[in-house]
Scaffold this motif. Structure first.
Motif, PDB file in Angstrom:
ATOM      1  N   PRO A  98     -54.526  10.672 -28.110  1.00  0.00           N
ATOM      2  CA  PRO A  98     -53.325  11.438 -27.750  1.00  0.00           C
ATOM      3  C   PRO A  98     -53.540  12.400 -26.584  1.00  0.00           C
ATOM      4  CG  PRO A  98     -54.088  11.992 -29.984  1.00  0.00           C
ATOM      5  CD  PRO A  98     -54.967  10.918 -29.491  1.00  0.00           C
ATOM      6  N   THR A  99     -54.767  12.874 -26.410  1.00  0.00           N
ATOM      7  CA  THR A  99     -54.984  13.817 -25.309  1.00  0.00           C
ATOM      8  C   THR A  99     -55.936  13.227 -24.280  1.00  0.00           C
ATOM      9  OG1 THR A  99     -56.720  14.842 -26.647  1.00  0.00           O
ATOM     10  CG2 THR A  99     -54.562  15.885 -26.711  1.00  0.00           C
ATOM     11  N   TYR A 100     -55.777  11.936 -24.018  1.00  0.00           N
ATOM     12  CA  TYR A 100     -56.620  11.263 -23.022  1.00  0.00           C
ATOM     13  C   TYR A 100     -56.434  11.935 -21.664  1.00  0.00           C
ATOM     14  CZ  TYR A 100     -58.553   7.408 -20.241  1.00  0.00           C
ATOM     15  OH  TYR A 100     -59.297   6.644 -19.373  1.00  0.00           O
ATOM     16  N   TRP A 101     -57.533  12.157 -20.978  1.00  0.00           N
ATOM     17  CA  TRP A 101     -57.452  12.951 -19.741  1.00  0.00           C
ATOM     18  C   TRP A 101     -56.639  12.282 -18.639  1.00  0.00           C
ATOM     19  CZ3 TRP A 101     -60.085  10.879 -15.456  1.00  0.00           C
ATOM     20  CH2 TRP A 101     -61.020   9.884 -15.740  1.00  0.00           C
ATOM     21  N   LYS A 102     -56.429  10.975 -18.720  1.00  0.00           N
ATOM     22  CA  LYS A 102     -55.574  10.331 -17.707  1.00  0.00           C
ATOM     23  C   LYS A 102     -54.148  10.225 -18.196  1.00  0.00           C
ATOM     24  CE  LYS A 102     -59.014   7.233 -15.773  1.00  0.00           C
ATOM     25  NZ  LYS A 102     -59.358   5.804 -15.712  1.00  0.00           N
ATOM     26  N   LYS A 105     -51.686   9.873 -22.093  1.00  0.00           N
ATOM     27  CA  LYS A 105     -51.659   9.004 -23.264  1.00  0.00           C
ATOM     28  C   LYS A 105     -51.128   7.613 -22.917  1.00  0.00           C
ATOM     29  CE  LYS A 105     -49.908   8.702 -27.955  1.00  0.00           C
ATOM     30  NZ  LYS A 105     -48.803   8.969 -28.844  1.00  0.00           N
ATOM     31  N   GLU A 106     -51.723   6.590 -23.532  1.00  0.00           N
ATOM     32  CA  GLU A 106     -51.277   5.208 -23.295  1.00  0.00           C
ATOM     33  C   GLU A 106     -49.872   4.986 -23.848  1.00  0.00           C
ATOM     34  OE1 GLU A 106     -52.852   2.774 -21.695  1.00  0.00           O
ATOM     35  OE2 GLU A 106     -54.454   4.182 -21.191  1.00  0.00           O
ATOM     36  N   THR A 119     -66.231  -8.949 -13.182  1.00  0.00           N
ATOM     37  CA  THR A 119     -67.397  -8.712 -14.033  1.00  0.00           C
ATOM     38  C   THR A 119     -67.088  -9.031 -15.484  1.00  0.00           C
ATOM     39  OG1 THR A 119     -66.704  -6.434 -14.203  1.00  0.00           O
ATOM     40  CG2 THR A 119     -68.364  -6.933 -12.571  1.00  0.00           C
ATOM     41  N   ASP A 120     -65.993  -9.746 -15.740  1.00  0.00           N
ATOM     42  CA  ASP A 120     -65.595 -10.109 -17.085  1.00  0.00           C
ATOM     43  C   ASP A 120     -65.137  -8.855 -17.829  1.00  0.00           C
ATOM     44  OD1 ASP A 120     -65.124 -12.122 -18.906  1.00  0.00           O
ATOM     45  OD2 ASP A 120     -66.959 -11.697 -20.021  1.00  0.00           O
ATOM     46  N   GLY A 121     -64.681  -9.016 -19.024  1.00  0.00           N
ATOM     47  CA  GLY A 121     -64.334  -7.836 -19.811  1.00  0.00           C
ATOM     48  C   GLY A 121     -62.854  -7.541 -19.796  1.00  0.00           C
ATOM     49  N   MET A 122     -62.396  -6.960 -20.893  1.00  0.00           N
ATOM     50  CA  MET A 122     -60.980  -6.664 -21.071  1.00  0.00           C
ATOM     51  C   MET A 122     -60.792  -5.153 -21.107  1.00  0.00           C
ATOM     52  SD  MET A 122     -59.759  -9.692 -21.290  1.00  0.00           S
ATOM     53  CE  MET A 122     -58.091  -9.239 -21.698  1.00  0.00           C
ATOM     54  N   TYR A 123     -59.945  -4.670 -20.213  1.00  0.00           N
ATOM     55  CA  TYR A 123     -59.596  -3.253 -20.210  1.00  0.00           C
ATOM     56  C   TYR A 123     -58.111  -3.166 -20.507  1.00  0.00           C
ATOM     57  CZ  TYR A 123     -64.048  -2.590 -17.784  1.00  0.00           C
ATOM     58  OH  TYR A 123     -65.378  -2.588 -17.445  1.00  0.00           O
ATOM     59  N   PHE A 124     -57.740  -2.488 -21.608  1.00  0.00           N
ATOM     60  CA  PHE A 124     -56.329  -2.467 -21.982  1.00  0.00           C
ATOM     61  C   PHE A 124     -55.637  -1.176 -21.592  1.00  0.00           C
ATOM     62  CE2 PHE A 124     -58.085  -5.688 -24.888  1.00  0.00           C
ATOM     63  CZ  PHE A 124     -57.323  -6.747 -24.442  1.00  0.00           C
ATOM     64  N   SER A 125     -56.349  -0.303 -20.924  1.00  0.00           N
ATOM     65  CA  SER A 125     -55.718   0.930 -20.484  1.00  0.00           C
ATOM     66  C   SER A 125     -54.633   0.592 -19.455  1.00  0.00           C
ATOM     67  CB  SER A 125     -56.771   1.844 -19.865  1.00  0.00           C
ATOM     68  OG  SER A 125     -56.167   3.023 -19.444  1.00  0.00           O
ATOM     69  N   GLY A 126     -53.437   1.150 -19.638  1.00  0.00           N
ATOM     70  CA  GLY A 126     -52.356   0.919 -18.691  1.00  0.00           C
ATOM     71  C   GLY A 126     -51.518  -0.304 -18.991  1.00  0.00           C
ATOM     72  N   VAL A 127     -51.938  -1.148 -19.929  1.00  0.00           N
ATOM     73  CA  VAL A 127     -51.170  -2.347 -20.259  1.00  0.00           C
ATOM     74  C   VAL A 127     -49.931  -1.960 -21.064  1.00  0.00           C
ATOM     75  CG1 VAL A 127     -51.221  -4.527 -21.535  1.00  0.00           C
ATOM     76  CG2 VAL A 127     -53.208  -3.797 -20.234  1.00  0.00           C
ATOM     77  N   THR A 128     -48.798  -2.579 -20.770  1.00  0.00           N
ATOM     78  CA  THR A 128     -47.579  -2.312 -21.542  1.00  0.00           C
ATOM     79  C   THR A 128     -46.983  -3.628 -22.035  1.00  0.00           C
ATOM     80  OG1 THR A 128     -46.266  -2.394 -19.534  1.00  0.00           O
ATOM     81  CG2 THR A 128     -46.989  -0.211 -20.279  1.00  0.00           C
TER      82      THR A 128
END
Lengths: 297, 550, 338
Positions: free
Chosen positions: B233-237, B239-240, B527-536
């Motif tokens: 909830p208080t992510y520095w960038k 909240k998702e 580099t492969d890998g899944m980043y879900f930050s910012g996904v809607t």
């Protein structure tokens, strides 16, 4: 001679085998099943002649060819090809040989040790008897597939180990059936009479008891055969039994199940093969049971 | 009702119950939860302890941040928990200025009382670096990545200059050091949480109940079933937007695909080539694809017979039909590997001659090596798909077939992925189908991680190949900062590799992912890998059902 | 009654004794010697209770065995050698999932199998009987891993009317309270509790049907044979001759007398259901003990395999005890024995 035979009222008593057969052939389903089973056994024996290709041969240009009765199918590959272009028909035919011979090995192994233990238990003193029976009860309590999986996990996956595991879990059935049949027989008067006559234990067993406990054991043999086929293929499916590229039916299914949506025949046909085999064995087993123990019907 | 029909009535009733359940209205809850069908259970929730992609996807990439991170979709570095940094003239001292007001996640086990600071950075690195650190031996797993990157020897000192300033001192200059710090194992854990766990006597929770600074925090994990996250909830960038993120752990690719089609998953990891082809029939699905920074190879354990012999290794290179593997296993989407690094990495040796497929030459080499009748060998193949290898078992079967032609009898061995990796690292195998995904775009990442002597010691070098000449070349290259000098050294290293052949390099795969149209802003990284930050998720699209197979 | 119960208790104790001897012996067969729970890397201060078998090497065999049984009786089944978590914790999570699935499967098998068996017995040797019996023999011969795949393909993928896998839709976050998803959804205070319940029920249908297939066939077959015997018995014939209605004969006399052999047959179902759960759970990604055990086999996590088999066998012993007690109340023959 002829006078004598006319003189007395004559009843022809057919041999036991003939009597069983007479009962058996009254059941049409069991007859058909027996026929199917013989055909499957013949296929297994003649696999080398029947299979058009080496089961491991990869036709890398014809991957996932549907069975010949589909429009895209070819007559070269009757049941189509799998995901690396192996001929499914050839694999199934060789798989029949593998599955049936493995199951036979399992049944022989477990029947010999099971009957031996059963005889031992019934002719031994109280302690050995209870020890054997307790252990057998215990093995029976654990679900057979789970026990087989655990055994394979300990001794390592692969064909021979899968055979030992399945044979092991089938032993108690033979022990229990042998023992209860023997107990039932020994309480009969003719056995008491023989004991009074001073017959030795081995003579008693071989000459009188064995022929009479045969029917339940034969029925158990067919039952064990079908369980063996099912469990070996299940272990193969779970990747713990026969390893690729052995064309064992369960292994074929496990290899091809990724493609169930794209090549459903590579899953449907091997499964049908297992189902048909099991069904005919079980029908034969039912028929034998009815024929040998007509009272139970 | 006539009692005669009673049984049928019951059957009918049970069937109507069945169908009654089917017209379930899709709830609005589903539109805010992203479901990702992942391919394997994580081995741990601590990225320091493992080298496997599924663990990174589940931990570092959602729960944690690092001092520096890669630009989304690239290997360019950008600031993250460090706002800026200074590198001394000799390239041996790195000073990081830390971001203020970064909060750690609040979980059932732990309520943070302070913001992120230098102590957390010190804790995260010292745990891996110092053998006598109280947390060094908490997990039975080891800090393999840290060791494989040579950091145990490279780092001389880590110092807290003040509460928001940390200095790393290196033994020698190391060109890829910043990129190294952006890698998953360099994630920043909470020192306060660690101290709290020591007090409560459950230090092992640090690896199972993670607390990080990242966009998502762990809610619940059931091994082999699912991982559930909620936004921090208080992510520095900030909240998702998603209300929840779920990893549906589905190792079976056909089940994954079925789940995607049925709408149970929004994103499917590692589709099979045949599924990528089929996906075009479904209007609700999108395929994302990206050139992969990876290599798939057959590593021959050079410490074991017969692969200690150069001629046998060479024979293996000739005996395997790579073009058939490329076609059948990769569905024609990959390119043949001839070097240990993929062409998109700088310093790739274009002059390497591919080894042609020839059973005859292979047979000849085997005779020369003293194996005229071939030999028996184990080939280890992982049970899960990786980006670099969509089906290792299938590949193993093809290789088994090829090798049989030259008299080599192969038995295929496979274990559950986590166990597989552990066993490979302890060197139980004779030969194994392995792969590597570059994590930072630097060639050093490939050479040091998979072929160096340090990696042979840590177990990451599947061939256990420790060649002095090769090792000194890549060591020198790592210490230089001039890219031309480094390129020259790496070219020499590749020539040495190709002469010695500890591997049969097989392919560089493209990476693919299948997803539902309603997923927005998902970016693949090379580099492969899944980043879900910012996904809607867009709700409107979710209402249109996907068609079934006709 | 008392002698009956004491006989049952002796049975249970001896079964448990053989079981623990077996599993205790099993640990000595594990590869890597006896490292599974007393792996030195795990025996740090982290796991204060690893003592389960840690000191075994120094103890005599008998002492080690007593130590082992004490730990098991106190609920300590050891620690996973892969994840380091207590096995009992895992078992508590996974076991309810299996029970839920198995109960649903048994319910389907009973609700469909019993009436079919009775119906077949009433129409013995007519076409209805033959149809039902052939059908049940097919069900009995079914390789369920194949059956499960076909049903998923047809119902979930082609028709799209059932979910593909798992226990509940992933959108629902349900706090595990009892471990039974159907109960937990109802106990949940989330606003979507009812939808979650429906979703859980919906997810249960196909796997339960797959798992119930073989028990269904077995129940139909044994019901038929028991009912045929009972319907041929003299008291039924005399009841018929007195003109008592067919339905009354069926419900009042026949079923009651058939219930005892059927109850015995039910005991066998537990084994069939647990065997089937291994496969069903794997195919439907159902997080139960079958899948848990199989994953442990793939991971070669011998501590879990050991704990799992111990727990499953103990469960079966308890079920048989309960069934025996129940039977001693129902069966007049057993009641009179005392």
């Amino acid at each position: 001679m002829s006078i004598q035979s006319q003189f007395y009222q004559q009843t022809r008593v057919p041999s036991t085998l003939a009597r069983w057969w007479r009962h058996y052939k009254r059941n049409p389903l069991a007859l058909i099943a027996l026929f199917v089973l013989i055909v499957i056994a013949l296929i297994a024996i003649l696999a080398d002649l029947l299979a058009p290709f080496d089961p491991a041969r990869q036709f890398t240009d014809s991957i996932h060819i549907p069975p010949s009765w589909f429009d895209e199918g070819t007559t070269t590959h009757l049941f189509g090809t799998d995901y690396i272009g192996r001929d499914l028909f050839s694999r199934l035919v060789h798989g029949a040989r593998l599955s049936l011979s493995l199951a036979s090995a399992v049944v022989v192994l477990s029947a010999i040790s099971g009957i031996f233990l059963g005889v031992l238990a019934s002719f031994s003193n109280y302690w050995i008897n209870s020890l054997i029976m307790r252990v057998m009860d215990f093995i029976l309590a654990i679900p057979s597939l789970i026990l087989a999986v655990v055994i394979v996990a300990i001794i390592g996956p692969g064909l021979p180990n899968a055979i030992y595991a399945v044979a092991f879990v089938l032993i108690p059935h033979f022990v229990l059936i042998t023992r209860s049949a023997i107990v039932q027989e020994t309480s009969k008067d003719y056995v008491t009479a023989m004991i009074l006559d001073g017959a030795s234990k081995s003579r008693l067993f071989l000459q009188s008891i064995l022929p009479n406990i045969l029917p339940p054991i034969v029925v158990q043999l067919t039952l064990a055969f079908s369980i063996a086929i099912l469990e070996i293929s299940t272990l193969g499916f779970l990747g713990l039994g026969a390893q690729a590229p052995h064309p064992e039916w369960g292994t074929i299914l496990s290899e091809s199940h990724h493609n169930i949506m794209f090549a459903p025949w590579t899953v449907a046909i091997p499964g049908l093969a297992i189902l048909f085999t099991l069904l005919s064995i079980n029908l034969v087993g039912d028929g034998l049971k009815d024929a040998m123990e007509p009272r139970q019907k | 009702m006539d009692k005669k029909y009673f049984p049928f009535a019951i059957i009918l009733a049970s069937f109507s119950l069945l169908s009654g359940c089917t017209d379930m209205s899709s709830t609005s809850v589903r539109d805010k939860v992203l479901v990702y069908c992942s391919e394997a259970s994580p081995q741990s929730f601590n990225p320091q302890l493992v080298t496997s992609g599924p663990t990174f996807d589940a931990s570092s990439r959602q729960i944690y941040n690092r001092l520096v991170e890669f630009e989304p979709g690239g290997t360019q570095l950008k600031q993250s928990l460090a706002t800026h940094w200074e590198i001394s003239g000799d390239g041996k001292e790195y000073t990081f200025y830390l971001r203020k007001d970064v909060t750690f996640q609040t979980t059932d086990q732990f309520v943070p009382t302070r913001h992120f600071n230098a102590d957390d950075v010190l804790f995260s690195f010292q745990r891996q670096w110092k053998k006598n650190h109280p947390y060094h031996r908490v997990s039975p797993l080891q800090f393999r990545y840290f060791g494989a990157m040579g950091l145990n020897e490279l780092i001389l000192n880590i110092e807290k200059l003040d509460i928001y300033k940390v200095k790393f001192t290196l033994k020698n200059p190391d060109a890829p050091f910043l990129a190294t710090l952006a890698m998953d194992f360099a994630s920043i854990l909470s020192a306060e949480y660690a101290a709290h766990l020591i007090r409560t006597g459950q230090p092992q929770l640090i690896d199972n109940k993670p607390v990080g600074t990242g966009p998502f925090q762990l809610v619940r994990y059931q091994p082999d079933a699912f991982i559930r996250y909620k936004p921090h909830p208080t992510y520095w960038k900030g909240k998702e937007k998603l209300e929840g993120l779920v990893f549906a752990i589905t190792p079976d690719p056909s089940l994954r695909f079925a789940r995607l089609i049925a709408g149970e998953c929004d994103i499917m990891a590692k589709p099979l080539p045949i599924q990528i082809d089929a996906a075009s029939q479904y209007p609700g699905l999108i395929t994302l694809s990206e050139a992969g920074s990876n290599v798939s190879f057959l590593a021959m354990n050079t410490t074991k017979k017969p692969f200690d012999q150069h001629k046998v290794r060479l024979a293996m290179n000739y005996a395997i039909n790579k073009s058939s593997i490329l076609k059948i296993v990769y569905g024609g989407t990959a390119e043949e590997a001839i070097n240990p690094i993929p062409p998109l990495i700088w310093s790739y040796d274009n002059k390497t001659e591919p080894v042609p497929y020839s059973s005859l030459i292979a047979k000849q080499l085997l005779i020369e090596a003293g194996y005229p009748d071939g030999f028996k060998m184990d080939l280890w193949a992982m049970p899960v798909q990786r980006t670099y290898n969509p089906n290792a078992i299938k590949m193993a079967e093809l290789i088994q077939h090829d090798l049989e032609k030259v008299g080599i009898k192969v038995s295929i061995i496979s274990y559950e992925f986590g166990t597989f990796l552990e066993k490979i690292k302890s060197g139980e195998h004779q030969a194994a189908l392995l792969g590597w995904i570059g994590d930072n775009g630097d060639p050093d990442n490939y050479f040091s991680s998979t072929l160096s002597c340090a990696a042979a010691r840590s177990g990451n070098n599947g061939a256990f190949w420790c060649d002095e000449k090769f090792d000194s070349l890549i060591q020198q290259a790592g210490e230089k900062s001039d890219i031309d000098v480094r390129t020259e050294l790496y070219l020499k290293a590749q020539r040495r590799f190709n002469q010695q052949k500890p591997w049969v390099p097989i392919a560089h795969a493209r990476q693919f992912i299948l997803l539902n149209k309603k997923v927005n802003n998902l970016q693949l990284v090379p580099t492969d890998g899944m980043y879900f930050s910012g996904v809607t998720l867009s709700a409107a699209e979710a209402e249109t059902p996907l068609p079934g197979v006709e | 009654m008392l002698t009956n119960i004491s006989r049952l208790l002796i049975n249970v104790f001896s079964s448990f004794f053989v079981l623990t001897l077996f599993t205790f012996g099993l640990t000595h067969f594990f590869p890597d010697g006896s490292s599974f729970i007393y792996d030195p890397s795990l025996s740090t201060s982290l796991f204060p209770d690893v003592s389960l078998t840690m000191h075994q090497q120094e103890l005599g065999l008998l002492e080690a065995y007593i130590n082992y049984v004490t730990h098991i009786l106190s609920g300590n089944f050891g620690f996973s050698s892969v994840r380091g978590t207590p096995i009992m914790d895992d078992f508590v999570i996974y076991f309810p999932a299996t029970i839920e699935l198995a109960a649903a499967a048994l319910l389907i098998a009973l609700v469909v199998g019993l009436p079919l068996g009775i119906y077949a017995a009433q129409h013995k040797d007519k076409w209805q009987d033959k149809l039902i019996m052939s059908g049940s023999l097919i069900g009995y011969s079914m390789p369920i891993f194949w059956w499960a795949m076909l049903l998923v393909l047809f119902f979930s993928i082609i028709l799209g009317i059932t979910p593909v896998a798992s226990r509940i839709g992933f959108e629902f976050d349900i706090e595990p309270i009892t471990g039974f998803m159907l109960l937990d959804t109802l106990l949940s205070e989330k606003h979507y509790a009812l939808d979650a319940f429906k979703s859980a029920l919906h997810h249960l249908i196909l796997p339960a049907f797959v798992l119930g297939t073989v028990p269904l066939a077995v129940i139909a077959r044994s019901t038929r044979s028991t009912m045929t015997d009972v319907l041929n018995a003299d008291y039924i014939r005399s009841a018929k001759s007195r003109g008592i209605s067919a339905s009354k004969i069926l419900w009042k006399y026949a079923l009651r007398n058939a219930s005892i052999p059927l109850l015995t047959a039910m005991g066998l179902q537990i084994s069939i259901l647990l065997t089937g759960s291994l496969i069903t759970e794997t195919i439907f990604s159902w997080p139960g003990i079958g899948k848990w055990l199989l994953e442990a086999v793939y991971r070669r996590d011998f501590a879990v395999i050991h704990g799992g088999i111990l727990a499953i066998a103990s469960f079966i012993i308890i079920i048989h005890l309960v069934l025996d007690i129940f039977r001693s109340f129902v069966d007049p023959k057993l009641r009179r024995k005392q």
